[in-house]
Design an enzyme around this catalytic site. Structure first.
Site, mmCIF file in Angstrom:
data_model
loop_
_atom_site.group_PDB
_atom_site.id
_atom_site.type_symbol
_atom_site.label_atom_id
_atom_site.label_comp_id
_atom_site.label_asym_id
_atom_site.label_seq_id
_atom_site.Cartn_x
_atom_site.Cartn_y
_atom_site.Cartn_z
ATOM 1 N N CYS A 83 -2.893 -3.340 -2.378
ATOM 2 C CA CYS A 83 -2.946 -4.632 -3.046
ATOM 3 C C CYS A 83 -3.271 -5.664 -1.974
ATOM 4 O O CYS A 83 -2.603 -5.732 -0.944
ATOM 5 C CB CYS A 83 -1.622 -4.987 -3.707
ATOM 6 S SG CYS A 83 -1.252 -3.990 -5.163
ATOM 7 N N SER B 285 0.820 -1.199 0.000
ATOM 8 C CA SER B 285 0.000 0.000 0.000
ATOM 9 C C SER B 285 0.850 1.244 0.000
ATOM 10 O O SER B 285 1.991 1.247 0.462
ATOM 11 C CB SER B 285 -0.920 0.009 1.224
ATOM 12 O OG SER B 285 -1.726 1.156 1.231
ATOM 13 N N HIS C 28 -1.979 15.747 -1.140
ATOM 14 C CA HIS C 28 -1.448 17.016 -1.629
ATOM 15 C C HIS C 28 -2.533 18.082 -1.409
ATOM 16 O O HIS C 28 -3.720 17.812 -1.655
ATOM 17 C CB HIS C 28 -1.089 16.952 -3.112
ATOM 18 C CG HIS C 28 -0.138 15.862 -3.456
ATOM 19 N ND1 HIS C 28 1.216 15.938 -3.204
ATOM 20 C CD2 HIS C 28 -0.346 14.646 -4.019
ATOM 21 C CE1 HIS C 28 1.805 14.829 -3.609
ATOM 22 N NE2 HIS C 28 0.879 14.018 -4.107
#
Length: 276
Positions: free
Chosen positions: A146, A118, A123
């Protein structure tokens, strides 16, 4: 599908499906002077600096049961911040009942399960228009995993971590894994809508639209706050200090900004009077 943890599909090797959640939020404010705009940006940079964002993403990491490997964070000049967390996870051995269902995830008090791979990023983009008096704070958060568990379980906490007027959310499952017979699996859990991962009390506050491509395992939901109170959008003063005409003009300008962000296009057929 609707499998319990004990009934999970036996895989050939490990689960390498990539599941990605993109959470995008906007906070909108009316700032009528340069001093107000600069004060708003300063306020946002203080509220959502790299340290605060790191705390939010660390809580997300806890919710999905991952282990932090590395944190990179940066406060930017003149404004904005970014944080990236790389994490590692172990196999899902005892996921709680209901974890694989379409339902809102928890707030960060509970560590739930472990995944395989992961990363989590955020941002921020504070900005303002130099002439029109609208200041906007945007934050983009991506949670990519995943393994068996969807990052959608972090969505409830993310919504509660920001004051939002507009939210857009995208979820996509990519790649494939195989069962023990070699049969490809392109998704390993049921999903009808991202909205099913949002609590009812939150959904009641927003107008919501879905745009889903089920055959491609792509899901999109966008939300706009229903109720409008001008006092919530003025920085440092209340609407009583404005004339009724000013209140109407500012309200129209703010609602136009929200509609353009919600529908993702410029709206040019409204008569919006300039405000000085």
């Amino acid at each position: 599908m609707k499998l319990t943890p004990e009934q999970r599909i036996q895989l050939h090797g490990f689960n390498n499906l990539t599941k990605s959640l993109s959470f995008n939020m906007y906070d909108i404010c009316y700032t009528r002077t340069k001093a107000e705009r600069e004060a708003y940006i300063e306020y946002i940079d203080e509220q959502y600096n790299a340290d605060r964002l790191t705390k939010i993403l660390t809580d997300v990491t806890s919710i999905i049961g991952a282990h932090v490997l590395n944190i990179a964070k940066q406060d930017y000049d003149p404004q904005g911040a970014s944080v990236t967390i790389l994490v590692s996870e172990g196999p899902v051995d005892a996921a709680p009942q209901g974890f694989f269902k379409e339902s809102p995830g928890p707030l960060p008090e509970t560590v739930l399960a472990h995944l395989d791979k992961s990363h989590i990023t955020v941002h921020t983009y504070p900005e303002y228009h130099p002439d029109e008096g609208i200041s906007t704070f945007r934050a983009d958060i991506d949670v990519s995993t995943c393994g068996e568990i969807s990052p959608l379980k972090a969505l409830n906490y993310l919504i509660h971590s920001f004051d939002t007027d507009i939210m857009t959310m995208d979820y996509r499952v990519r790649g494939f894994t195989r069962d023990i017979n070699g049969h490809k699996l392109f998704i390993d859990h049921d999903i009808n809508s991202i909205q099913n991962y949002i609590p009812e009390e939150v959904k009641e506050l927003f107008d919501m639209i879905d745009v889903n491509i089920y055959q491609e395992n792509i899901f999109h939901t966008k939300c706009k706050l229903k109720n409008f109170d001008l006092d919530n959008y003025l920085f440092g003063y209340k609407k009583e200090k404005l004339t009724l005409e000013e209140q109407e003009e500012i309200t129209e300008r703010l609602k136009l900004e929200m509609d353009e962000l919600y529908y993702g296009k410029n709206i040019i057929n409204r008569d919006v009077v300039g405000i000085k």
